[in-house]
Design a protein around this motif. Structure first.
Motif, short mmCIF file in Angstrom:
data_model
loop_
_atom_site.label_atom_id
_atom_site.label_comp_id
_atom_site.label_asym_id
_atom_site.label_seq_id
_atom_site.Cartn_x
_atom_site.Cartn_y
_atom_site.Cartn_z
N ASN A 1 18.32 0.85 4.33
CA ASN A 1 18.50 1.43 5.66
C ASN A 1 19.49 2.59 5.65
O ASN A 1 19.32 3.58 6.38
CB ASN A 1 18.97 0.36 6.65
CG ASN A 1 17.86 -0.62 6.99
OD1 ASN A 1 16.69 -0.34 6.79
ND2 ASN A 1 18.24 -1.78 7.51
N GLY B 1 17.83 5.59 3.90
CA GLY B 1 16.83 6.18 4.77
C GLY B 1 17.35 6.68 6.10
O GLY B 1 16.57 7.03 6.99
N LEU B 2 18.68 6.72 6.26
CA LEU B 2 19.33 7.20 7.48
C LEU B 2 18.96 6.38 8.71
O LEU B 2 18.97 6.88 9.84
CB LEU B 2 19.01 8.68 7.74
CG LEU B 2 19.29 9.66 6.59
CD1 LEU B 2 19.02 11.09 7.04
CD2 LEU B 2 20.72 9.53 6.07
N LEU B 3 18.60 5.11 8.48
CA LEU B 3 18.33 4.20 9.59
C LEU B 3 19.60 3.50 10.06
O LEU B 3 19.65 2.94 11.15
CB LEU B 3 17.31 3.14 9.16
CG LEU B 3 15.88 3.65 8.92
CD1 LEU B 3 15.07 2.60 8.18
CD2 LEU B 3 15.22 4.01 10.24
N ALA C 1 18.89 12.90 12.84
CA ALA C 1 18.59 11.91 11.81
C ALA C 1 17.11 11.52 11.85
O ALA C 1 16.46 11.37 10.81
CB ALA C 1 19.47 10.68 11.98
N ALA C 2 16.56 11.37 13.06
CA ALA C 2 15.14 11.03 13.21
C ALA C 2 14.26 12.16 12.69
O ALA C 2 13.22 11.91 12.06
CB ALA C 2 14.83 10.74 14.67
N ARG D 1 14.36 12.03 8.87
CA ARG D 1 13.52 10.92 8.39
C ARG D 1 12.04 11.28 8.46
O ARG D 1 11.28 11.03 7.54
CB ARG D 1 13.78 9.66 9.22
CG ARG D 1 15.04 8.92 8.87
CD ARG D 1 15.02 7.51 9.47
NE ARG D 1 14.85 7.51 10.90
CZ ARG D 1 15.84 7.60 11.78
NH1 ARG D 1 17.09 7.71 11.35
NH2 ARG D 1 15.60 7.57 13.08
N GLY D 2 11.64 11.86 9.59
CA GLY D 2 10.23 12.17 9.78
C GLY D 2 9.72 13.23 8.81
O GLY D 2 8.58 13.15 8.35
N GLN E 1 11.46 14.46 5.83
CA GLN E 1 11.90 14.47 4.44
C GLN E 1 11.88 13.12 3.74
O GLN E 1 12.01 13.07 2.52
CB GLN E 1 13.32 15.05 4.36
CG GLN E 1 13.42 16.47 4.90
CD GLN E 1 14.73 17.12 4.54
OE1 GLN E 1 15.22 16.98 3.42
NE2 GLN E 1 15.33 17.82 5.48
N ILE E 2 11.72 12.03 4.49
CA ILE E 2 11.81 10.69 3.89
C ILE E 2 10.53 9.91 4.19
O ILE E 2 10.09 9.82 5.34
CB ILE E 2 13.03 9.92 4.42
CG1 ILE E 2 14.31 10.71 4.16
CG2 ILE E 2 13.12 8.54 3.76
CD1 ILE E 2 15.57 10.09 4.75
N PHE F 1 8.69 6.11 3.76
CA PHE F 1 8.99 4.70 3.55
C PHE F 1 7.72 3.94 3.16
O PHE F 1 6.68 4.10 3.80
CB PHE F 1 9.56 4.06 4.82
CG PHE F 1 10.90 4.61 5.25
CD1 PHE F 1 12.07 4.01 4.84
CD2 PHE F 1 10.97 5.72 6.08
CE1 PHE F 1 13.31 4.50 5.24
CE2 PHE F 1 12.20 6.22 6.49
CZ PHE F 1 13.37 5.62 6.06
N PRO G 1 7.11 14.17 1.77
CA PRO G 1 8.55 13.92 1.81
C PRO G 1 9.23 14.32 0.51
O PRO G 1 8.61 14.36 -0.56
CB PRO G 1 8.64 12.42 2.04
CG PRO G 1 7.39 11.89 1.40
CD PRO G 1 6.34 12.92 1.69
#
Length: 227
Positions: free
Chosen positions: A55, A58-60, A83-84, A87-88, A90-91, A93, A167
């Protein structure tokens, strides 16, 4: 001029407050540097802080101590909206339980993240999703609902969904936990190959030492410490 690493954790700790007012330290002074194209395997038993670390990567979630940097920029300076966005864009999951939308086809599941992208991404989302499914050998299953797909096919759909926005960082949480050994090996090969094609960094967090051993760099998470 030396460029900053893609991701850097320094002295990262995470402590939570218990109902009785006590403190539980989950992570302790974790240091990790990840460059573009890296393949990192992190192995740990249940309860060692794997999900907490994922988390934070993943910047969660944010650490209670230490720093997390993306391209040299402290993540602590990101607003929730920023941050969102990171995530959208560059990352990606990949979760053990797939988390596919049951009422959507494989194609719609893969295209879903592009609904929150640029106008061009929204317009071309189905074409892009089909391209990724084809790369993973699932173009012929694009119209099927998740319930009509095998476990291995569902996992490949989940991988396609993680890859559709190209990503820079792929985070795989127990990606083979629900699969048999042979299918798990195929999934890991696909993850490594597709990450290498785009120079994305891949971090696999697992309880399985054999899966972690596929990585170029391997760590053990034990007692909240990364070794």
């Amino acid at each position: 001029m030396v460029s900053a690493p893609l991701l850097r954790l320094e002295g990262v700790a995470r402590t939570v407050t218990l109902p009785d007012g006590g403190a539980l330290q989950i992570l302790r002074s974790v240091d990790l540097t990840v460059e573009e194209g890296d393949h990192v395997g992190i192995v740990g038993r249940s309860g060692t802080g794997k999900s907490t670390l994922l988390n934070i990567l993943g910047l969660l979630d944010r650490p209670t101590a230490g720093t997390v940097e993306l391209d040299g920029v402290p993540a602590a300076t990101f607003s929730a909206r920023r941050a969102a966005q990171v995530r959208g864009r560059q990352i990606g999951f990949v979760f053990q339980q797939f988390n596919l939308l049951p009422g959507r086809t494989a194609l719609e599941n893969v295209a879903h993240p592009l609904l929150y992208g640029t106008a061009a991404e929204v317009r071309t989302r189905k074409r892009r999703a089909l391209e990724v499914l084809e790369r993973l050998g699932l173009a012929h299953r694009a119209a099927q609902l998740p319930a009509r797909l095998s476990g291995g096919e569902q996992q490949r759909v989940a991988i396609a969904r993680a890859l559709v926005r190209r990503p820079r960082l792929l985070l795989a949480d127990e990606p083979t936990g629900a699969l048999d050994v042979e299918t798990g090996g195929v999934v890991m090969d696909l993850l490594a190959e597709t990450a290498a094609e785009s120079s994305a960094a891949l971090i696999t967090i697992t309880h399985d030492a054999a899966i972690a051993s596929r990585a170029n760099r391997r760590f053990t998470l034990e007692g909240g410490e990364l070794r």
